[in-house]
Structure formats: structure tokens, C-alpha cells
Design a protein around this motif. Structure first.
Motif, PDB file in Angstrom:
ATOM      1  N   GLU A   1       0.831  -1.199   0.000  1.00 19.82           N
ATOM      2  CA  GLU A   1       0.000   0.000   0.000  1.00 19.82           C
ATOM      3  C   GLU A   1       0.867   1.252   0.000  1.00 19.82           C
ATOM      4  O   GLU A   1       0.540   2.257  -0.634  1.00 19.82           O
ATOM      5  N   ASP A   2       1.989   1.195   0.723  1.00 21.10           N
ATOM      6  CA  ASP A   2       2.873   2.365   0.791  1.00 21.10           C
ATOM      7  C   ASP A   2       3.326   2.776  -0.603  1.00 21.10           C
ATOM      8  O   ASP A   2       3.387   3.958  -0.926  1.00 21.10           O
ATOM      9  N   PHE A   3       3.625   1.785  -1.429  1.00 18.68           N
ATOM     10  CA  PHE A   3       4.054   2.112  -2.792  1.00 18.68           C
ATOM     11  C   PHE A   3       2.927   2.789  -3.567  1.00 18.68           C
ATOM     12  O   PHE A   3       3.144   3.797  -4.242  1.00 18.68           O
ATOM     13  N   LYS A   4       1.748   2.248  -3.427  1.00 19.26           N
ATOM     14  CA  LYS A   4       0.632   2.785  -4.221  1.00 19.26           C
ATOM     15  C   LYS A   4       0.291   4.224  -3.848  1.00 19.26           C
ATOM     16  O   LYS A   4      -0.315   4.954  -4.634  1.00 19.26           O
ATOM     17  N   ASN A   5       0.681   4.623  -2.628  1.00 17.55           N
ATOM     18  CA  ASN A   5       0.362   5.987  -2.198  1.00 17.55           C
ATOM     19  C   ASN A   5       1.367   7.039  -2.657  1.00 17.55           C
ATOM     20  O   ASN A   5       1.195   8.230  -2.374  1.00 17.55           O
ATOM     21  N   LEU A   6       2.420   6.619  -3.346  1.00 20.17           N
ATOM     22  CA  LEU A   6       3.439   7.590  -3.772  1.00 20.17           C
ATOM     23  C   LEU A   6       2.996   8.263  -5.074  1.00 20.17           C
ATOM     24  O   LEU A   6       3.009   7.643  -6.128  1.00 20.17           O
ATOM     25  N   LYS A   7       2.607   9.525  -4.963  1.00 19.68           N
ATOM     26  CA  LYS A   7       2.060  10.217  -6.142  1.00 19.68           C
ATOM     27  C   LYS A   7       3.068  11.114  -6.843  1.00 19.68           C
ATOM     28  O   LYS A   7       2.782  11.667  -7.906  1.00 19.68           O
ATOM     29  N   HIS A   8       4.238  11.290  -6.232  1.00 23.52           N
ATOM     30  CA  HIS A   8       5.214  12.208  -6.831  1.00 23.52           C
ATOM     31  C   HIS A   8       6.420  11.489  -7.435  1.00 23.52           C
ATOM     32  O   HIS A   8       7.446  12.113  -7.718  1.00 23.52           O
ATOM     33  N   ILE A   9       6.302  10.189  -7.604  1.00 25.88           N
ATOM     34  CA  ILE A   9       7.301   9.445  -8.374  1.00 25.88           C
ATOM     35  C   ILE A   9       6.552   8.702  -9.475  1.00 25.88           C
ATOM     36  O   ILE A   9       5.354   8.446  -9.358  1.00 25.88           O
ATOM     37  N   ARG A  10       7.251   8.415 -10.558  1.00 29.60           N
ATOM     38  CA  ARG A  10       6.657   7.603 -11.613  1.00 29.60           C
ATOM     39  C   ARG A  10       7.707   6.600 -12.071  1.00 29.60           C
ATOM     40  O   ARG A  10       8.855   6.973 -12.343  1.00 29.60           O
ATOM     41  N   ILE A  11       7.317   5.335 -12.119  1.00 23.40           N
ATOM     42  CA  ILE A  11       8.259   4.303 -12.556  1.00 23.40           C
ATOM     43  C   ILE A  11       8.188   4.201 -14.082  1.00 23.40           C
ATOM     44  O   ILE A  11       7.173   3.795 -14.636  1.00 23.40           O
ATOM     45  N   ASP A  12       9.285   4.584 -14.724  1.00 25.00           N
ATOM     46  CA  ASP A  12       9.318   4.609 -16.190  1.00 25.00           C
ATOM     47  C   ASP A  12      10.023   3.395 -16.792  1.00 25.00           C
ATOM     48  O   ASP A  12      10.132   3.293 -18.018  1.00 25.00           O
ATOM     49  N   GLY A  13      10.536   2.512 -15.934  1.00 25.29           N
ATOM     50  CA  GLY A  13      11.201   1.328 -16.482  1.00 25.29           C
ATOM     51  C   GLY A  13      12.176   0.740 -15.493  1.00 25.29           C
ATOM     52  O   GLY A  13      12.043   0.960 -14.281  1.00 25.29           O
ATOM     53  N   ILE A  14      13.135   0.010 -16.024  1.00 23.50           N
ATOM     54  CA  ILE A  14      14.071  -0.686 -15.154  1.00 23.50           C
ATOM     55  C   ILE A  14      15.509  -0.532 -15.664  1.00 23.50           C
ATOM     56  O   ILE A  14      15.751  -0.127 -16.798  1.00 23.50           O
ATOM     57  N   MET A  15      16.446  -0.872 -14.791  1.00 25.19           N
ATOM     58  CA  MET A  15      17.871  -0.721 -15.106  1.00 25.19           C
ATOM     59  C   MET A  15      18.631  -1.904 -14.528  1.00 25.19           C
ATOM     60  O   MET A  15      18.183  -2.503 -13.538  1.00 25.19           O
ATOM     61  N   GLY A  16      19.734  -2.255 -15.173  1.00 25.42           N
ATOM     62  CA  GLY A  16      20.566  -3.314 -14.627  1.00 25.42           C
ATOM     63  C   GLY A  16      21.967  -3.261 -15.198  1.00 25.42           C
ATOM     64  O   GLY A  16      22.206  -2.644 -16.237  1.00 25.42           O
ATOM     65  N   MET A  17      22.872  -3.901 -14.483  1.00 24.27           N
ATOM     66  CA  MET A  17      24.266  -3.994 -14.928  1.00 24.27           C
ATOM     67  C   MET A  17      24.674  -5.454 -15.003  1.00 24.27           C
ATOM     68  O   MET A  17      24.489  -6.202 -14.042  1.00 24.27           O
ATOM     69  N   ALA A  18      25.246  -5.815 -16.136  1.00 27.79           N
ATOM     70  CA  ALA A  18      25.685  -7.197 -16.315  1.00 27.79           C
ATOM     71  C   ALA A  18      27.005  -7.437 -15.571  1.00 27.79           C
ATOM     72  O   ALA A  18      27.711  -6.499 -15.207  1.00 27.79           O
ATOM     73  N   THR A  19      27.314  -8.693 -15.372  1.00 32.68           N
ATOM     74  CA  THR A  19      28.595  -9.070 -14.775  1.00 32.68           C
ATOM     75  C   THR A  19      29.749  -8.540 -15.620  1.00 32.68           C
ATOM     76  O   THR A  19      29.664  -8.512 -16.849  1.00 32.68           O
ATOM     77  N   PHE A  20      30.809  -8.108 -14.956  1.00 36.07           N
ATOM     78  CA  PHE A  20      32.005  -7.646 -15.655  1.00 36.07           C
ATOM     79  C   PHE A  20      32.818  -8.868 -16.067  1.00 36.07           C
ATOM     80  O   PHE A  20      33.578  -9.426 -15.282  1.00 36.07           O
ATOM     81  N   THR A  21      32.606  -9.325 -17.288  1.00 37.36           N
ATOM     82  CA  THR A  21      33.254 -10.565 -17.737  1.00 37.36           C
ATOM     83  C   THR A  21      33.400 -10.543 -19.256  1.00 37.36           C
ATOM     84  O   THR A  21      32.692  -9.801 -19.945  1.00 37.36           O
ATOM     85  N   ASN A  22      34.322 -11.359 -19.759  1.00 40.45           N
ATOM     86  CA  ASN A  22      34.447 -11.499 -21.219  1.00 40.45           C
ATOM     87  C   ASN A  22      33.491 -12.544 -21.776  1.00 40.45           C
ATOM     88  O   ASN A  22      33.435 -12.745 -22.990  1.00 40.45           O
ATOM     89  N   ASP A  23      32.790 -13.224 -20.899  1.00 39.55           N
ATOM     90  CA  ASP A  23      31.870 -14.288 -21.329  1.00 39.55           C
ATOM     91  C   ASP A  23      30.582 -13.654 -21.864  1.00 39.55           C
ATOM     92  O   ASP A  23      29.659 -13.338 -21.122  1.00 39.55           O
ATOM     93  N   LEU A  24      30.543 -13.466 -23.171  1.00 41.48           N
ATOM     94  CA  LEU A  24      29.423 -12.745 -23.781  1.00 41.48           C
ATOM     95  C   LEU A  24      28.108 -13.506 -23.671  1.00 41.48           C
ATOM     96  O   LEU A  24      27.037 -12.891 -23.617  1.00 41.48           O
ATOM     97  N   ASP A  25      28.182 -14.835 -23.620  1.00 39.39           N
ATOM     98  CA  ASP A  25      26.955 -15.612 -23.439  1.00 39.39           C
ATOM     99  C   ASP A  25      26.316 -15.289 -22.095  1.00 39.39           C
ATOM    100  O   ASP A  25      25.097 -15.174 -21.978  1.00 39.39           O
TER     101      ASP A  25
END
Ligand SMILES: *Cc1c(COP(=O)(O)O)cnc(C)c1O
Length: 218
Positions: free
Chosen positions: A136-160
Motif C-alpha cells: 500500500e505504501d508504494f501505491k500511495n506515492l504520487k510524486h514518483i513515476r516508474i518509467d522502467g528498469i535498469m541493470g548492470m551485467a557481470t564484468f566478464t568477457n563471457d558474452l553468453d
């Protein structure tokens, strides 16, 4: 010249992908060089540095806070920040909401997901995100808007491995869009840095955060 590197990168990025020039540790003069080449979106990971640059540089720059944000520092950026990329708790969102309200604005935010194998990287798990979004606390937040997501991949040469981490971020995005965020502005997947942005775009990124490939090594 950063400007030439910027031109090269721009040619490899399709029009639906926003390029964020990550300018952390770089001087105002270095930033102005690519500002003058038309770049308007810049990313910083430290609050104080971003505030100093905001005050010194042209006001039509869109400032992205891409690093971990401490709750006690939200007040310094609430007036001007364009997008906060690394939301990893309800406590942080509640504070952003409070500071945004003071400035009578809505601050766009991205939820950061933990996709890397390394446990040093911040971010939510799927179950943590669900718990937050169902509250409920999340639903009451009217001054933020979630526009998407973000992430960082592992620092590695393994492209797979990098590719499979990007795929899981895209999968989180699709699930959230169906289950929680039907508004059209939920449209951002911030993934990809200098070493892996092309791979990230192949896997559905809409926003890449590129530093050293534009400005040179830090
Ligand atoms: C520094 C940083 C980047 C840019 O990294 P480069 O490898 O220099 O392109 C992207 N995202 C985040 C969160 C960063 O801290």
C-alpha cells in the motif's frame, strides 16, 4: 576528440535508443565539448558532482543519476534530476516522493534489478520488487513515476553470460509491464555500457549509459 568518438557511437545506435553520456570524473570543459556536438543527456553517479555540474553547465542538460543513491542525499537533486536509474528500496522511493512533492513535481525513476553474478552490485530481486510494488505504501506515492528498469551485467568477457543477464532484465521488464505498469511512459530498459551496449541493444535496451567509449578512460 570525444566529439569524434561520440559521432561514431551515435551511428551504431538506432533512433529508439537514448544515449546517456556518462560524464563522471570528467571536467565541465570535456562535457561542453560534446554538449556542443548536440548531446543533452548526461549521467553521473555521485550526487555532489552532479549538483556542481548542474550549477555550472547549461540548463537544458538532462541529468541522469545512474549510481547508488543514499536517502539523505535525495534533497540535493530533487529539483532538477531528469531520471533516477537505481531505485533499490521502498525507503528510497518514499524519500524521493517527499522531496519531489516539495518541488511540486513528479520524478521519473527506474527500478534497478540485480542481474549480475557478482554480489557487489546493487539491485532488487524479482521477489523484492514484487513485495514493494504490492505494498500500500508504494501505491500511495504520487510524486514518483516508474518509467522502467535498469541493470548492470557481470564484468566478464563471457558474452553468453552477459547476453543471458540482459535477457533476464528484458524478461523482468515484460512481466512488470503486463502485471503492474500499463502506462505508456513505462518504456525504458536502461542496460548497456561501453563494453556491452551493442549486445544490450540486441537484447532490447532502450537506453545505454556510455562513458569511457566517449570520453576516454577514467
Ligand atoms: C560508470 C558507469 C557507466 C559507464 O561505464 P563505461 O564502461 O565507462 O561506459 C554506466 N553505468 C553505470 C551505473 C556506471 O556507474
Amino acid at each position: 576528440m570525444s566529439k569524434d568518438r561520440l559521432d561514431v557511437i551515435r551511428k551504431t545506435i538506432p533512433p529508439h535508443v537514448e544515449l546517456i553520456a556518462v560524464s563522471k570524473t570528467k571536467s565541465n570543459a570535456e562535457i561542453l565539448e560534446i554538449y556542443n556536438a548536440g548531446q543533452r543527456h548526461f549521467g553521473e553517479n555521485k550526487v555532489q558532482e552532479m549538483v556542481d555540474k548542474y550549477e555550472a553547465l547549461p540548463k537544458d542538460i538532462h541529468w541522469h543519476l545512474i549510481g547508488h543513491l543514499q536517502t539523505n542525499k535525495v534533497k540535493y537533486i530533487a529539483e532538477f534530476v531528469h531520471l533516477i536509474h537505481a531505485i533499490d528500496s521502498l525507503k528510497l522511493l518514499a524519500e524521493i516522493n517527499k522531496q519531489a512533492q516539495k518541488h511540486e513535481r513528479v520524478i521519473p525513476c527506474l527500478l534497478q534489478f540485480h542481474i549480475a553474478k557478482e554480489d557487489t552490485k546493487f539491485g532488487l530481486s524479482w521477489s523484492e520488487a514484487k513485495e514493494m510494488l504490492d505494498s500500500e505504501d508504494f501505491k500511495n506515492l504520487k510524486h514518483i513515476r516508474i518509467d522502467g528498469i535498469m541493470g548492470m551485467a557481470t564484468f566478464t568477457n563471457d558474452l553468453d553470460q552477459v547476453r543471458s543477464e540482459f535477457k533476464s532484465l528484458k524478461n523482468y521488464f515484460d512481466r512488470l509491464k503486463t502485471a503492474y505498469f500499463t502506462h505508456p511512459s513505462f518504456n525504458t530498459i536502461s542496460m548497456g555500457m561501453s563494453g556491452d551496449y551493442q549486445l544490450a541493444i540486441e537484447e532490447g535496451s532502450t537506453m545505454v549509459r556510455v562513458g569511457s567509449s566517449i570520453f576516454g578512460n577514467r
